[in-house]
Enzyme design. Structure first.
Site, mmCIF file in Angstrom:
data_model
loop_
_atom_site.group_PDB
_atom_site.id
_atom_site.type_symbol
_atom_site.label_atom_id
_atom_site.label_comp_id
_atom_site.label_asym_id
_atom_site.label_seq_id
_atom_site.Cartn_x
_atom_site.Cartn_y
_atom_site.Cartn_z
ATOM 1 N N THR A 114 49.294 -3.355 19.538
ATOM 2 C CA THR A 114 49.361 -4.435 20.518
ATOM 3 C C THR A 114 50.592 -5.304 20.278
ATOM 4 O O THR A 114 51.043 -5.433 19.135
ATOM 5 C CB THR A 114 48.104 -5.330 20.398
ATOM 6 O OG1 THR A 114 48.345 -6.567 21.069
ATOM 7 C CG2 THR A 114 47.769 -5.667 18.952
ATOM 8 N N TYR A 138 42.852 -11.072 15.318
ATOM 9 C CA TYR A 138 42.962 -9.810 16.056
ATOM 10 C C TYR A 138 44.308 -9.140 15.756
ATOM 11 O O TYR A 138 44.375 -7.972 15.372
ATOM 12 C CB TYR A 138 42.806 -10.077 17.556
ATOM 13 C CG TYR A 138 43.221 -8.909 18.418
ATOM 14 C CD1 TYR A 138 42.519 -7.712 18.377
ATOM 15 C CD2 TYR A 138 44.344 -8.993 19.262
ATOM 16 C CE1 TYR A 138 42.918 -6.623 19.150
ATOM 17 C CE2 TYR A 138 44.738 -7.925 20.032
ATOM 18 C CZ TYR A 138 44.021 -6.741 19.974
ATOM 19 O OH TYR A 138 44.427 -5.670 20.728
#
Ligand code: UDP
Length: 325
Positions: A114, A138
């Site tokens: 990501t 995250y």
């Protein structure tokens, strides 16, 4: 090849499973259905199991040639309030998968990374070699897995492609599968639901950013372009080439207001919205420089915001007409 798609009953995994099948790969989906949906895996061999279940993993890995790993928790805000959940699944689960793969003699993996690994970039468009400084658990969990892959490559010759997704959006052109999160927090589905009158007015998180219209800019990438990037990455590893970490984005940034305009254009309806304070942790602009993916993987996005919004709209309409579980 026989490709094990971990998390193939989820949003991006289900689109990629279809893309793999369409070019002749044999696909096995492994999913614990915690956030995935069985109907998104329809037409595939589905093994229900968790990456932390070593024996389930070991038995499904035998006979596979490569792994695509989509299974992860992916809400930034939740990762701040419940990091334990994120480290358990994304880090412990990821390592369990990696170790089981090494033990099974598999040496190719494509990982859903990501742009959150970059944190708040000093410069956009973002190039892959800037420092990776995630600003939430995250992003930290994804960076950890990237670094584990780098170590396993050096030590065991385990080849990887870390695909750093920007903002995945849109749906398969068939209208049969698409984005389905519970709860839904993403801009495009929420804007579509507001336009359709089936959701509340959209909240625009901040209009005082240092961007031309004051709203945040993101690089929205069609889910089927993302799926194609996985095919290219698999071909790259199949050809015996080196591991890669690349941005998967379009290189074009769109503001929240531009997304609202696109939704209004596609649907022919207005999007009721109000401006509310900024959402904590949102960088003003995240846009990929996708040149490396183009040169190393021969991949380039072919769809833009209009295709994203129109396929997402077809999917939302389809979904409202069917029972999903
Ligand atoms: N956003 C917004 N209202 C919403 C959801 C998102 O204004 O209800 C904004 C958010 O601040 C960000 C962009 O839309 O700038 C994309 O957010 P999303 O949650 O879709 O993806 P993220 O960038 O967090 O991965």
């Amino acid at each position: 090849m026989v490709v094990l798609v971990i998390g193939g009953a989820g949003y991006i995994g289900s689109h990629t499973a279809r893309a793999l099948k369409a070019v002749g790969h044999e696909v096995i989906i492994f999913d614990n259905l915690s956030t995935g949906y069985e109907f998104l895996a329809a037409g595939f061999k589905l093994v229900k199991g968790d990456v932390l279940d070593k024996s389930a993993l070991t038995s499904v890995l035998s006979g596979c040639d490569a792994i695509m790993h989509f299974a992860a928790h992916a809400y930034v805000g939740e990762s701040v309030t419940n990091p334990r959940k994120y480290f358990r699944n994304n880090v412990e689960g990821g390592l369990a998968l990696l170790n089981a793969a090494v033990d099974a003699g598999i040496n190719k993996i494509i990982f859903s990374s990501t742009c959150a690994v970059y944190g708040v970039p000093a410069k956009v468009p973002i190039e892959e070699n800037i420092p990776r400084q995630p600003v939430n658990p995250y992003g930290v969990s994804k960076l950890f897995f990237e670094q584990a892959l780098e170590a396993y490559d050096r030590a065991y010759g385990f080849r990887y492609a870390s695909l750093r997704y920007f903002n995945a959006a849109g749906a398969d052109e068939s209208g049969e599968i698409g984005e389905l999160h519970e709860p839904e927090t993403h801009l495009i589905p929420l804007a579509l639901r507001a336009a359709a009158g089936v959701g509340p007015a959209l909240q625009v998180f901040g209009s005082d950013y240092p961007t031309p219209d004051g709203t945040c800019i993101r690089d929205y990438i069609h889910v089927n372009d993302l799926a194609t990037a996985h095919l290219r990455a698999l071909e790259h590893l199949e050809a015996g080439k080196e591991s890669v970490a690349v941005n998967v984005g379009t290189g074009v940034g769109e503001s929240v207001r531009e997304v609202i305009s696109a939704v209004e254009k596609v649907t022919g309806k207005s999007v009721p919205h109000t401006v509310v304070p900024r959402r904590p942790g949102d960088p003003p602009a995240l846009v990929a420089n996708p040149a490396k993916a183009q040169s190393l993987l021969n991949w380039k996005a072919t769809r833009g915001l209009n295709e994203i919004v129109s396929t997402a709209w077809s999917w939302e309409e389809h979904r409202r007409g069917v029972r999903v579980r």
